[in-house]
Design a protein around this motif. Structure first.
Motif, mmCIF file in Angstrom:
data_model
loop_
_atom_site.group_PDB
_atom_site.id
_atom_site.type_symbol
_atom_site.label_atom_id
_atom_site.label_comp_id
_atom_site.label_asym_id
_atom_site.label_seq_id
_atom_site.Cartn_x
_atom_site.Cartn_y
_atom_site.Cartn_z
ATOM 1 N N ARG A 129 1.251 -1.084 -0.138
ATOM 2 C CA ARG A 129 -0.083 -0.231 -0.275
ATOM 3 C C ARG A 129 1.051 0.973 -0.011
ATOM 4 O O ARG A 129 0.602 2.389 -0.789
ATOM 5 C CB ARG A 129 -0.808 -0.167 0.968
ATOM 6 C CG ARG A 129 -1.942 -0.859 0.712
ATOM 7 C CD ARG A 129 -2.787 -0.978 2.051
ATOM 8 N NE ARG A 129 -3.940 -2.079 1.988
ATOM 9 C CZ ARG A 129 -5.115 -2.089 0.987
ATOM 10 N NH1 ARG A 129 -4.954 -1.548 0.267
ATOM 11 N NH2 ARG A 129 -6.372 -3.584 1.308
ATOM 12 N N ARG A 130 1.825 1.022 0.661
ATOM 13 C CA ARG A 130 2.871 2.775 0.876
ATOM 14 C C ARG A 130 3.133 2.403 -0.716
ATOM 15 O O ARG A 130 3.500 3.707 -1.228
ATOM 16 C CB ARG A 130 4.126 2.289 1.920
ATOM 17 C CG ARG A 130 4.750 3.352 2.072
ATOM 18 C CD ARG A 130 5.848 2.799 3.397
ATOM 19 N NE ARG A 130 7.194 2.629 2.506
ATOM 20 C CZ ARG A 130 7.814 1.275 2.557
ATOM 21 N NH1 ARG A 130 7.953 0.402 3.901
ATOM 22 N NH2 ARG A 130 8.675 0.850 1.127
ATOM 23 N N VAL A 131 4.046 1.878 -1.289
ATOM 24 C CA VAL A 131 4.460 1.984 -2.474
ATOM 25 C C VAL A 131 3.398 1.855 -3.521
ATOM 26 O O VAL A 131 3.976 2.973 -4.559
ATOM 27 C CB VAL A 131 5.481 0.230 -3.025
ATOM 28 C CG1 VAL A 131 6.352 0.875 -4.458
ATOM 29 C CG2 VAL A 131 6.973 0.246 -1.836
ATOM 30 N N LEU A 132 2.496 1.501 -3.292
ATOM 31 C CA LEU A 132 1.203 2.082 -4.197
ATOM 32 C C LEU A 132 0.448 3.696 -4.118
ATOM 33 O O LEU A 132 0.575 3.862 -5.495
ATOM 34 C CB LEU A 132 -0.510 0.948 -3.884
ATOM 35 C CG LEU A 132 -0.293 -0.172 -4.164
ATOM 36 C CD1 LEU A 132 -1.076 -1.186 -4.045
ATOM 37 C CD2 LEU A 132 -0.546 -0.385 -6.462
ATOM 38 N N SER A 133 1.370 3.857 -3.228
ATOM 39 C CA SER A 133 0.555 5.413 -3.538
ATOM 40 C C SER A 133 1.428 6.258 -4.006
ATOM 41 O O SER A 133 1.664 7.413 -4.226
ATOM 42 C CB SER A 133 0.683 5.875 -1.483
ATOM 43 O OG SER A 133 2.194 5.809 -1.240
ATOM 44 N N ARG A 134 3.159 6.152 -4.189
ATOM 45 C CA ARG A 134 3.674 6.433 -4.705
ATOM 46 C C ARG A 134 3.882 6.385 -6.267
ATOM 47 O O ARG A 134 4.551 6.784 -7.280
ATOM 48 C CB ARG A 134 4.529 6.772 -4.346
ATOM 49 C CG ARG A 134 4.855 6.901 -2.774
ATOM 50 C CD ARG A 134 6.307 6.643 -2.159
ATOM 51 N NE ARG A 134 6.969 7.005 -2.912
ATOM 52 C CZ ARG A 134 8.551 6.216 -2.619
ATOM 53 N NH1 ARG A 134 8.545 5.593 -1.974
ATOM 54 N NH2 ARG A 134 9.731 6.748 -3.757
ATOM 55 N N ALA A 135 3.376 4.730 -6.940
ATOM 56 C CA ALA A 135 2.892 4.327 -8.339
ATOM 57 C C ALA A 135 1.599 5.080 -9.039
ATOM 58 O O ALA A 135 0.820 4.789 -8.451
ATOM 59 C CB ALA A 135 3.183 3.307 -7.897
ATOM 60 N N ASP A 136 2.044 4.904 -10.291
ATOM 61 C CA ASP A 136 0.472 5.500 -11.139
ATOM 62 C C ASP A 136 0.698 4.100 -11.929
ATOM 63 O O ASP A 136 1.610 3.341 -12.975
ATOM 64 C CB ASP A 136 0.879 6.391 -12.444
ATOM 65 C CG ASP A 136 1.307 7.147 -12.094
ATOM 66 O OD1 ASP A 136 -0.007 7.813 -10.907
ATOM 67 O OD2 ASP A 136 2.057 8.148 -12.207
ATOM 68 N N GLY A 137 -0.017 3.399 -11.369
ATOM 69 C CA GLY A 137 -0.387 1.756 -12.024
ATOM 70 C C GLY A 137 -1.834 1.455 -11.765
ATOM 71 O O GLY A 137 -3.313 2.769 -11.897
ATOM 72 N N ARG A 138 -2.900 0.415 -11.693
ATOM 73 C CA ARG A 138 -4.232 -0.296 -12.352
ATOM 74 C C ARG A 138 -4.853 -0.223 -10.437
ATOM 75 O O ARG A 138 -5.778 -0.012 -10.934
ATOM 76 C CB ARG A 138 -3.887 -1.114 -12.547
ATOM 77 C CG ARG A 138 -5.384 -2.263 -12.910
ATOM 78 C CD ARG A 138 -4.854 -3.242 -13.646
ATOM 79 N NE ARG A 138 -6.615 -4.232 -13.368
ATOM 80 C CZ ARG A 138 -6.249 -6.146 -13.307
ATOM 81 N NH1 ARG A 138 -5.034 -6.513 -14.069
ATOM 82 N NH2 ARG A 138 -7.053 -6.299 -13.043
ATOM 83 N N TRP A 139 -3.809 -0.398 -10.438
ATOM 84 C CA TRP A 139 -4.569 -0.282 -8.199
ATOM 85 C C TRP A 139 -4.176 1.112 -7.887
ATOM 86 O O TRP A 139 -2.678 1.461 -7.735
ATOM 87 C CB TRP A 139 -4.466 -1.373 -7.532
ATOM 88 C CG TRP A 139 -4.354 -2.624 -8.407
ATOM 89 C CD1 TRP A 139 -3.398 -3.462 -9.246
ATOM 90 C CD2 TRP A 139 -5.306 -3.559 -8.622
ATOM 91 N NE1 TRP A 139 -3.900 -4.863 -10.171
ATOM 92 C CE2 TRP A 139 -4.612 -4.363 -9.457
ATOM 93 C CE3 TRP A 139 -6.809 -3.140 -8.627
ATOM 94 C CZ2 TRP A 139 -6.111 -5.270 -9.646
ATOM 95 C CZ3 TRP A 139 -7.840 -3.985 -8.489
ATOM 96 C CH2 TRP A 139 -7.203 -5.272 -9.292
ATOM 97 N N ASP A 140 -5.098 1.139 -7.118
ATOM 98 C CA ASP A 140 -4.837 2.403 -5.645
ATOM 99 C C ASP A 140 -4.370 2.224 -4.630
ATOM 100 O O ASP A 140 -4.893 0.528 -4.684
ATOM 101 C CB ASP A 140 -6.212 3.626 -5.842
ATOM 102 C CG ASP A 140 -7.182 3.955 -7.085
ATOM 103 O OD1 ASP A 140 -6.406 4.738 -7.460
ATOM 104 O OD2 ASP A 140 -7.802 3.965 -7.378
ATOM 105 N N SER A 141 -3.354 2.924 -3.693
ATOM 106 C CA SER A 141 -3.208 2.883 -2.325
ATOM 107 C C SER A 141 -4.791 2.074 -1.847
ATOM 108 O O SER A 141 -3.971 1.016 -0.446
ATOM 109 C CB SER A 141 -2.207 2.936 -1.936
ATOM 110 O OG SER A 141 -3.159 4.977 -1.642
ATOM 111 N N ASP A 142 -5.580 2.449 -1.573
ATOM 112 C CA ASP A 142 -6.891 2.058 -1.224
ATOM 113 C C ASP A 142 -7.749 0.696 -1.701
ATOM 114 O O ASP A 142 -8.478 0.620 -1.551
ATOM 115 C CB ASP A 142 -7.941 3.551 -0.705
ATOM 116 C CG ASP A 142 -7.762 4.226 -1.564
ATOM 117 O OD1 ASP A 142 -7.660 3.650 -3.019
ATOM 118 O OD2 ASP A 142 -9.184 4.712 -1.726
#
Length: 197
Positions: A129-142
């Motif tokens: 979730r931490r890395v997702l919050s900084r990545a532009d991808g298919r999934w959100d951090s939440d």
């Protein structure tokens, strides 16, 4: 061994994970049409390691995931489907692609959850979730994941911001512990690469 319809894709499908598809190729429209006559419509999804999703000539991975069809809606010249990953398999032999790709597969055993893995699962989720919050991808951090710890472990592998080959490595995990440790290691590696870039 069971012969099943196959849908090679440029992405990895994990157990317990949704797969939305836009189906427009005639051979796959035929496949979905025939699956709708089944009581339990399932097809196999494997990663295309090299080549294209359309027109053949691709090289397909030997491990994949069964996908259970849960909804189909028809549009103009396209079907929108949603399937959910169920059980992993190994491809024993590819059959003729006419009228659509098919293969004989052997199901892999389900992984089993152990409560001792709870801290590892919690750590994996926090890192993803931490890395997702900084990545532009298919999934959100939440992005919501299951309350079931085994399902959640596979879903973390699916939403981790990784490339297809790293995801394919995760798909081949033989224990939940190994899966979660690799999710952590690969996600931290990806984070370091972004930080360096």
């Amino acid at each position: 061994m069971t012969a099943i319809p196959m849908f090679p894709l440029g992405s990895v499908l994990f157990p317990y994970t949704p797969l939305p598809l836009r189906v427009f190729e005639p051979r796959y429209l035929t496949m979905i049409g025939q699956l709708l006559d089944d009581d339990d419509p399932q097809f196999g999804v494997v990663l295309i390691e090299r080549g294209h999703e359309v027109g053949g000539g691709d090289r397909r991975s030997g491990v994949g995931t069964l996908a259970r069809l849960v909804s189909v809606t028809a549009g103009a010249e396209v079907l929108r489907t949603v399937a959910v990953g169920t059980q992993r398999f190994t491809v024993e032999r590819w059959l003729d692609d006419d009228p659509y790709p098919r293969a004989e597969v052997s199901l892999l055993p389900h992984l089993t959850w152990n409560e001792a893995l709870t801290p590892l699962r919690t750590e994996a989720e926090a890192i993803v979730r931490r890395v997702l919050s900084r990545a532009d991808g298919r999934w959100d951090s939440d992005t919501e994941i299951s309350d079931d710890p085994l399902a959640a472990s596979w879903q973390l592998a699916a939403i981790a911001p990784l490339g297809e080959y790293d995801q394919f490595t995760l798909l081949q995990s033989t224990t939940v512990g190994a899966l979660l440790r690799q999710v952590i290691d690969l996600t931290l590696e990806a984070e370091q690469l972004w930080s360096a870039g």
